[in-house]
Motif scaffolding. Structure first.
Motif, short mmCIF file in Angstrom:
data_model
loop_
_atom_site.label_atom_id
_atom_site.label_comp_id
_atom_site.label_asym_id
_atom_site.label_seq_id
_atom_site.Cartn_x
_atom_site.Cartn_y
_atom_site.Cartn_z
N PRO A 61 0.81 -1.22 0.00
CA PRO A 61 0.00 0.00 0.00
C PRO A 61 0.84 1.27 0.00
O PRO A 61 0.46 2.27 -0.60
N ASN B 253 0.28 4.06 -2.80
CA ASN B 253 -0.08 5.44 -2.43
C ASN B 253 0.95 6.43 -2.96
O ASN B 253 0.60 7.51 -3.44
N GLU B 254 2.23 6.05 -2.87
CA GLU B 254 3.28 6.93 -3.39
C GLU B 254 3.15 7.08 -4.90
O GLU B 254 3.32 8.17 -5.45
N GLU C 130 0.26 9.37 -5.70
CA GLU C 130 0.61 10.75 -5.36
C GLU C 130 1.51 11.35 -6.44
O GLU C 130 1.32 12.47 -6.89
N THR D 146 -5.93 9.55 -7.70
CA THR D 146 -6.46 8.83 -6.54
C THR D 146 -7.17 7.59 -7.08
O THR D 146 -7.22 7.39 -8.31
N LYS E 74 -6.27 0.32 2.52
CA LYS E 74 -5.22 1.31 2.80
C LYS E 74 -4.94 2.23 1.61
O LYS E 74 -4.17 3.19 1.75
N THR E 75 -5.50 1.91 0.45
CA THR E 75 -5.22 2.73 -0.73
C THR E 75 -6.47 3.44 -1.26
O THR E 75 -6.43 4.06 -2.33
N GLY E 76 -7.57 3.32 -0.55
CA GLY E 76 -8.78 4.06 -0.91
C GLY E 76 -9.63 3.43 -1.99
O GLY E 76 -10.51 4.09 -2.56
#
Lengths: 72, 357
Positions: free
Chosen positions: B235, B239-240, B243, B248, B271-273
């Protein structure tokens, strides 16, 4: 969360009947405490208490009480 | 490491399995209660398994044949063949070279093997795209797969944990990358060799040619170490990546994770939406298919759809090494082919039993 609630949460996590565990229960005697149950325990401890369990910490658990001590 | 490849596209994806699907409840020698619990936790209800003589290369060959024929690809324009597997045909030569021959590709095609497992597809995209981007050729063919269930069926698997004995499925995939007409492909890849023991097959190779008496050869897995790695590093990388790309979860049609087990996948999605409906799942039917898992999941969900529609799939592979890798792929649904079934094997493949006859 009081002690009884913590034990109930642990029983739910390990898919055990209510009243199965006490703080003195030896984990090696619990058949259901297998590798999959340990993964469920990792998830519960992270979600509910923000505690990250490593393999070494899990290996150090002898009784249910050892887990309860980290549920805070 | 981030790599950016400009103007490349995924021209097609195909996946192959055998015709033999087994329900875990029917084939496992574990107690039924344990098997049902395993199914509930991992999501694996059954898997396809290779016949005794079928190798990963046979599945990849069938998938590639289907892909190249269906898309009417000029094989002389394929200059790169990368075969990602942990279950190659021989000690030597590289099975990729044999596949170059079997698929009728030019001698000017570079062909080799990459020894990676669950991160193998996304790593493979990076390797194949990199070679293609710096070559004069038009196509790169990425073949990825494993026959990990076959290892178990031959009773060579270490049955220390349930996951090691029931989790895996056999398959092979083919992915064609083409120059031009595309957008950028950005890949983020990591490795951490300090975790090399988490998933390891330590015997019958050159460090330990022999297996100690009483020890079962085959793959050993530290479930807890793998779980903690997969639910932390993966995750973080995803996420990185989002970003850095300025995106998203809303910008992607789907999240295609390596099909490790449902507990790990749900954790990563959370954890990553990503909502659970955006996270594609195929392991209920195919098990953990190692480096095949991402393409086979795309085939499972889109292979039967005939629609001229582009999807943006965020893909992430993670596992043995330890290694993990993320790439967003823009794909036309029409380029994802239906699942191929094959029970054929390479009859000219130096099959010892055939040679004895």
């Amino acid at each position: 969360m009081d002690m009884q609630e913590k034990i109930a949460l642990l029983e739910e996590t390990l898919e055990l009947d209510e009243g199965t565990l006490t703080a003195e229960t030896v984990l090696a005697d619990v058949d259901e405490y297998d590798s999959m149950a340990k993964l469920s325990l990792i998830v519960m401890m992270d979600d509910e208490f923000g505690v990250k369990l490593t393999g070494d910490v899990i290996k150090s658990f002898v009784t249910v009480g050892d887990i309860l001590n980290l549920m805070k | 490491m981030y790599s950016k490849f400009e103007d490349l596209k995924i021209a097609g994806i195909a996946a192959a399995v055998s015709s033999k699907w087994d329900s875990l409840l029917e084939i496992s020698d574990e107690d039924e209660t344990i098997v049902r619990k395993f199914i509930k936790k991992t999501g694996v209800e059954g898997r396809y398994s290779a016949s005794p003589r079928q190798c990963t290369s046979d599945f990849c060959y069938a998938a590639a044949e289907k892909l190249l024929t269906e898309k009417q690809i000029d094989r002389s324009k394929i200059g790169v063949l990368v075969f990602v597997t942990q279950t190659s045909d021989y000690g030597i030569p590289a099975t990729g070279c044999v596949l170059q021959h079997r698929l009728g590709l030019n001698k000017s095609c570079i062909a080799f093997d990459v020894n990676l497992g669950c991160s193998g597809f996304t790593y493979g995209v990076e390797i194949a795209a990199s070679l293609l981007a710096h070559s004069e050729t038009e196509y790169a063919l990425l073949l990825a797969g494993d026959t990990s269930a076959r290892e178990m069926s031959q009773k060579r698997r270490n049955k220390v944990s349930h996951s090691a004995s029931m989790l895996f499925g056999d398959s092979g995939t083919a992915t064609l990358i083409q120059k031009g007409n595309g957008s950028d492909i950005v890949v983020s890849s990591h490795s951490d060799g300090s975790g090399y023991k988490a998933i390891i097959s330590p015997y019958r190779s050159w460090r330990n040619p022999d297996c100690p008496e009483g020890v079962l050869p085959g793959t050993q897995m530290d479930d807890i170490a793998v779980f903690n790695f997969a639910t932390t590093e993966t995750p973080a990388q995803l996420n990185e990546y989002m970003e850095r790309m300025g995106t998203t979860a809303d910008n992607y049609d789907c999240l295609v994770l390596h099909q490790a087990n449902m507990m790990i996948m749900n954790r990563i999605a959370k954890k990553t939406g990503f909502t659970s409906d955006k996270m594609l799942v195929s392991m209920n039917k195919f098990g953990n298919t190692s480096s095949s898992s991402i393409p086979i999941t795309l085939v499972h969900h889109y292979g039967e759809q005939q629609e001229d529609k582009e999807i943006n799939a965020l893909c992430c592979g993670f596992g043995v090494g330890l290694s993990w890798s993320t790439v967003a792929l823009k794909l036309n649904v029409n380029d994802i082919l239906p699942l191929v079934h094959t029970d054929e094997y390479f009859q000219d493949g130096y099959n010892a039993e055939d040679l004895e006859q």
